[in-house]
Design an enzyme around this catalytic site. Structure first.
Site, mmCIF file in Angstrom:
data_model
loop_
_atom_site.group_PDB
_atom_site.id
_atom_site.type_symbol
_atom_site.label_atom_id
_atom_site.label_comp_id
_atom_site.label_asym_id
_atom_site.label_seq_id
_atom_site.Cartn_x
_atom_site.Cartn_y
_atom_site.Cartn_z
ATOM 1 N N ARG A 23 2.990 -14.027 -40.273
ATOM 2 C CA ARG A 23 1.825 -13.714 -39.427
ATOM 3 C C ARG A 23 0.513 -14.066 -40.111
ATOM 4 N NH1 ARG A 23 2.860 -9.811 -35.104
ATOM 5 N NH2 ARG A 23 4.858 -10.498 -34.325
ATOM 6 N N ARG A 27 -4.742 -11.438 -36.076
ATOM 7 C CA ARG A 27 -5.934 -10.639 -35.803
ATOM 8 C C ARG A 27 -6.728 -10.189 -37.020
ATOM 9 N NH1 ARG A 27 -3.670 -6.148 -32.008
ATOM 10 N NH2 ARG A 27 -1.813 -6.739 -33.185
ATOM 11 N N ARG A 36 -9.093 -15.888 -29.718
ATOM 12 C CA ARG A 36 -8.270 -15.037 -28.860
ATOM 13 C C ARG A 36 -9.080 -14.395 -27.733
ATOM 14 N NH1 ARG A 36 -4.651 -12.712 -26.139
ATOM 15 N NH2 ARG A 36 -3.221 -11.173 -26.996
ATOM 16 N N ASP A 73 5.470 -17.657 -30.532
ATOM 17 C CA ASP A 73 6.074 -16.323 -30.613
ATOM 18 C C ASP A 73 7.571 -16.444 -30.353
ATOM 19 O OD1 ASP A 73 5.137 -13.355 -30.817
ATOM 20 O OD2 ASP A 73 6.745 -13.390 -29.335
ATOM 21 N N TYR A 149 14.676 -7.557 -27.127
ATOM 22 C CA TYR A 149 13.496 -7.550 -26.246
ATOM 23 C C TYR A 149 13.893 -7.813 -24.794
ATOM 24 C CZ TYR A 149 10.340 -7.365 -30.241
ATOM 25 O OH TYR A 149 9.659 -6.965 -31.363
#
Ligand code: 1CP
Length: 345
Positions: A23, A27, A36, A73, A149
């Site tokens: 990652r 952010r 973003r 992703d 998921y």
């Protein structure tokens, strides 16, 4: 030109360990938040090569990592198969859950590679734009983690619905895993064709499984994907990441045929050193030590470099970088690793 990261994955001892951070785009970087802000829909963001190339390069400009990881992703596979996937602000991913054979049969693998063509374009552009000494990593979620998921419909669960389905109706669950093995292998092969030089398979939720279930839903699917990718591209290294596999890490390495294994922060360094005798290891700084910085970060970093630095080793975190990580702590870490060449003090 030889690339430090690929040398380490190929089992070579390097003058200093190469590094990248899971990652590494994200952010914690103000320049990421800026991009973003104007890209509200996260999947569209991943499917816009201009933006995906830009945010992949952002951490390299600051810290000069030895590898760039494609910005995308793991949930682009369910999206590409036609399942409804949405990323909600503050909530993470939300999927229309699949809990029956009919649900599995509604997925369409024939649309996958077309749907994901922007990802391949991003890789093609990155392979031309990254510095000559930097390697390009492609990735996918491993079948068990992606299935979690798809079945649970969101993150943050104990994976109970998926685990229970896998015990009650193993043939049905196998059909889902088989579809994911086939789709993931095809997706990764296409990533390599467009410039990915190494592959990481993220099995983030492998740690919730019993021995028998770990074997069936983690070892076997990872092994099948490694075999398919290697049939086509024998020289491209594959990194496995069966997160929190604990005592199952060694079995995982021996049975799947991965070239390297990424270790979570729970793995004792003595154990990591033993695993280093059978393959390249990657890891395993605690992402909270990177948030903390200062003496804690220094102590943890030095322990890892001392235990594993001789190689073959890739310095990384045990799990993804956290959004509130101060960028200057990452700068300290990058300098510490780059200054750790054999013989330098
Ligand atoms: O901007 C944002 O708000 C989105 C945050 C974000 C980012 C930056 C998500 C949503 N995904 C990503 C990118 C991403 N995801 C990368 C890019 C490359 C890089 O490392 O820089 C990679 C490799 C992933 C992989 C991924 N996505 C994993 C496997 C690794 C891991 O962390 O265990 C998983 C489990 C996901 C699912 C996911 N995507 C995003 C979130 C918030 C989540 C986790 C949800 C949960 O808690 O279950």
């Amino acid at each position: 030109m030889s690339k430090l990261f690929l040398d380490a994955l190929n089992g070579k001892k390097t003058d200093r360990p190469p590094f990248w951070l899971m990652r590494q785009a994200g952010r914690y970087l103000p320049e990421y938040r800026e991009v973003r802000k104007n890209a509200k829909n996260f999947l569209n963001f991943c499917y816009t090569p201009d933006l995906a190339v830009e945010v992949t390069l952002q951490p390299l400009r600051r810290y000069g990592m030895d590898a760039a990881i494609l910005f995308s992703d793991i949930l682009v596979i369910p999206d590409g198969l036609g399942q409804s996937v949405e990323f909600r602000e503050g909530e993470g991913p939300v999927l229309e859950p699949i809990r029956s054979l009919a649900g599995i049969e509604s997925l369409d693998k024939n649309r996958l590679l077309d749907h994901l063509s922007p990802v391949f374009e991003t890789l093609g552009r990155l392979s031309k734009e990254i510095p000559a000494e930097t390697a390009l990593i492609g990735f996918a979620g491993a079948p068990w983690t992606v299935a979690v998921y798809m079945v649970e419909g969101r993150g943050g669960t104990d994976c109970g619905t998926a685990r229970s389905w896998a015990y009650r109706q193993p043939e049905e669950f196998q059909a889902l895993i088989d579809l994911l093995v086939e789709s993931t292998a095809a997706y990764l092969i296409e990533q390599i064709a467009h410039g990915a030089e190494a592959i990481q398979l993220f099995d983030s939720w492998s740690g919730v499984l019993s021995e028998s279930q770990f074997h069936r839903w983690v070892v076997e699917p990872n092994k099948a994907i490694v075999r398919r990718v290697k049939e086509k591209y024998p020289a491209v290294p594959v990194i496995g990441f069966p997160r929190q596999a604990g005592l199952m890490y060694e079995t995982f390495i021996r049975e799947t045929g991965v070239d390297a294994v990424s270790l979570d922060s729970n793995v004792p360094l003595e154990e990591a050193k033993a695993l280093q005798k059978i393959c390249t290891v990657q890891g395993n700084l605690d992402n909270q030590a990177l948030v903390a910085g200062g003496a804690a970060l220094e102590t943890e970093t030095i322990r890892i470099l001392e235990a594993l630095g001789e190689g073959p080793f890739v310095f990384n975190l045990g799990h993804g970088i956290l959004p509130h990580t101060p960028p200057e702590h990452v700068a300290w870490l990058a300098d510490a690793i780059k200054g750790s060449a054999a013989g330098s003090s």
